[in-house]
Design a protein around this motif. Sequence first.
Motif, short mmCIF file in Angstrom:
data_model
loop_
_atom_site.label_atom_id
_atom_site.label_comp_id
_atom_site.label_asym_id
_atom_site.label_seq_id
_atom_site.Cartn_x
_atom_site.Cartn_y
_atom_site.Cartn_z
N ASP A 146 11.87 1.74 0.33
CA ASP A 146 11.47 1.71 -1.08
C ASP A 146 10.03 1.23 -1.22
O ASP A 146 9.26 1.78 -2.01
N LYS A 147 9.65 0.24 -0.44
CA LYS A 147 8.27 -0.26 -0.49
C LYS A 147 7.31 0.81 0.01
O LYS A 147 6.24 1.00 -0.56
N GLN A 148 7.69 1.52 1.06
CA GLN A 148 6.82 2.57 1.58
C GLN A 148 6.69 3.71 0.58
O GLN A 148 5.60 4.24 0.37
N ALA A 149 7.79 4.06 -0.07
CA ALA A 149 7.75 5.14 -1.07
C ALA A 149 6.89 4.73 -2.25
O ALA A 149 6.10 5.53 -2.78
N LEU A 150 7.00 3.47 -2.69
CA LEU A 150 6.21 3.00 -3.81
C LEU A 150 4.73 2.99 -3.45
O LEU A 150 3.89 3.41 -4.24
N GLY A 151 4.40 2.54 -2.25
CA GLY A 151 3.01 2.51 -1.81
C GLY A 151 2.43 3.90 -1.69
O GLY A 151 1.28 4.14 -2.06
N SER A 152 3.22 4.85 -1.19
CA SER A 152 2.70 6.20 -1.04
C SER A 152 2.50 6.86 -2.39
O SER A 152 1.55 7.62 -2.59
N SER A 153 3.37 6.58 -3.38
CA SER A 153 3.18 7.19 -4.70
C SER A 153 1.95 6.62 -5.38
O SER A 153 1.23 7.33 -6.07
N ARG A 154 1.70 5.33 -5.15
CA ARG A 154 0.49 4.74 -5.74
C ARG A 154 -0.75 5.35 -5.12
O ARG A 154 -1.72 5.64 -5.81
N SER A 155 -0.73 5.55 -3.79
CA SER A 155 -1.90 6.13 -3.14
C SER A 155 -2.08 7.58 -3.57
O SER A 155 -3.22 8.05 -3.70
N GLU A 156 -0.97 8.31 -3.80
CA GLU A 156 -1.09 9.69 -4.25
C GLU A 156 -1.69 9.75 -5.65
O GLU A 156 -2.53 10.59 -5.93
N HIS A 157 -1.27 8.83 -6.52
CA HIS A 157 -1.84 8.82 -7.87
C HIS A 157 -3.31 8.37 -7.82
O HIS A 157 -4.13 8.86 -8.59
N GLY A 158 -3.63 7.45 -6.89
CA GLY A 158 -5.02 7.03 -6.73
C GLY A 158 -5.89 8.17 -6.24
O GLY A 158 -7.02 8.36 -6.70
N LEU A 159 -5.36 8.95 -5.31
CA LEU A 159 -6.09 10.10 -4.80
C LEU A 159 -6.24 11.16 -5.88
O LEU A 159 -7.28 11.81 -6.00
N SER A 160 -5.20 11.31 -6.70
CA SER A 160 -5.27 12.25 -7.81
C SER A 160 -6.37 11.84 -8.78
O SER A 160 -7.14 12.68 -9.26
N ARG A 161 -6.45 10.55 -9.06
CA ARG A 161 -7.50 10.05 -9.97
C ARG A 161 -8.87 10.27 -9.37
O ARG A 161 -9.83 10.59 -10.08
N GLN A 165 3.93 14.69 -7.34
CA GLN A 165 4.79 14.41 -6.20
C GLN A 165 5.84 13.40 -6.59
O GLN A 165 5.59 12.46 -7.33
N SER A 166 7.04 13.60 -6.10
CA SER A 166 8.12 12.67 -6.40
C SER A 166 7.86 11.33 -5.70
O SER A 166 7.19 11.27 -4.68
N LYS A 167 8.43 10.29 -6.25
CA LYS A 167 8.20 8.95 -5.71
C LYS A 167 9.04 8.66 -4.48
O LYS A 167 9.00 7.59 -3.94
N GLY A 168 9.80 9.61 -4.03
CA GLY A 168 10.61 9.43 -2.84
C GLY A 168 12.06 9.22 -3.23
O GLY A 168 12.40 8.94 -4.36
N THR A 169 12.93 9.37 -2.26
CA THR A 169 14.35 9.19 -2.54
C THR A 169 14.71 7.72 -2.51
O THR A 169 14.25 6.97 -1.65
N THR A 170 15.55 7.30 -3.46
CA THR A 170 15.99 5.91 -3.51
C THR A 170 17.49 5.81 -3.24
O THR A 170 18.12 4.85 -3.61
N ASN A 171 18.07 6.83 -2.59
CA ASN A 171 19.49 6.81 -2.26
C ASN A 171 19.79 5.74 -1.20
O ASN A 171 20.82 5.10 -1.22
N ASP A 172 18.89 5.57 -0.25
CA ASP A 172 19.07 4.55 0.79
C ASP A 172 18.75 3.19 0.21
O ASP A 172 17.84 3.03 -0.58
N LYS A 173 19.50 2.19 0.66
CA LYS A 173 19.33 0.84 0.14
C LYS A 173 18.32 0.03 0.95
O LYS A 173 18.16 -1.16 0.73
#
Length: 170
Positions: free
Chosen positions: A45-60, A32-40
């Motif tokens: 960005d914090k929510q996208a980073l947290g969701s990518s970490r949880s997705e990788h944790g769930l994958s593990r 899964q992509s880490k989310g869009t970072t076009n918005d400043k």
Amino acid sequence: MGKPKGSGSVPNRPVYSRISYLYQAATYLASQSKGTTNDKDITQDKQALGSSRSEHGLSRRFITDLRSTSLKSQIRLSPSMKHTICKFCDSLLIEGETSSSSLENRSKGGKKPWAETLVVSCHACGGVKRFPLQAPRQKRQTCRAANSRKEKEKEKDQDLEAIEESRVVV
């Protein structure tokens, strides 16, 4: 009397299906992509980073369940599946994202091209896996033992024939 087994039946089909599902789910979540970072906006960005970490944790977690299921049911994972799983931290090895790979040749000055190995290192734990590239895969020990016995028998037969021929000639 029990039912006769069909020629196309696979033993432990539910276990194989579970392992396949867990691997597919882990692959999907890890890719899964880490989310869009076009918005400043920092909160996005914090929510996208947290969701990518949880997705990788769930994958593990799915990979951990997959390995425990295969160990409990004594089912071997396919080599292609094992190559994409870090055996130290159970993370999925995706080239460029969660792992990096390089070619290595530890022979004397790299003179032996058949000694090249692919080195895959995990970004999460630093674990390293090595895979030979051009060397042919060695046969299983039972096959090697059977072949060596056959070769020894052939050599004995040839030696006996040579001895018999030498007796006949003399």
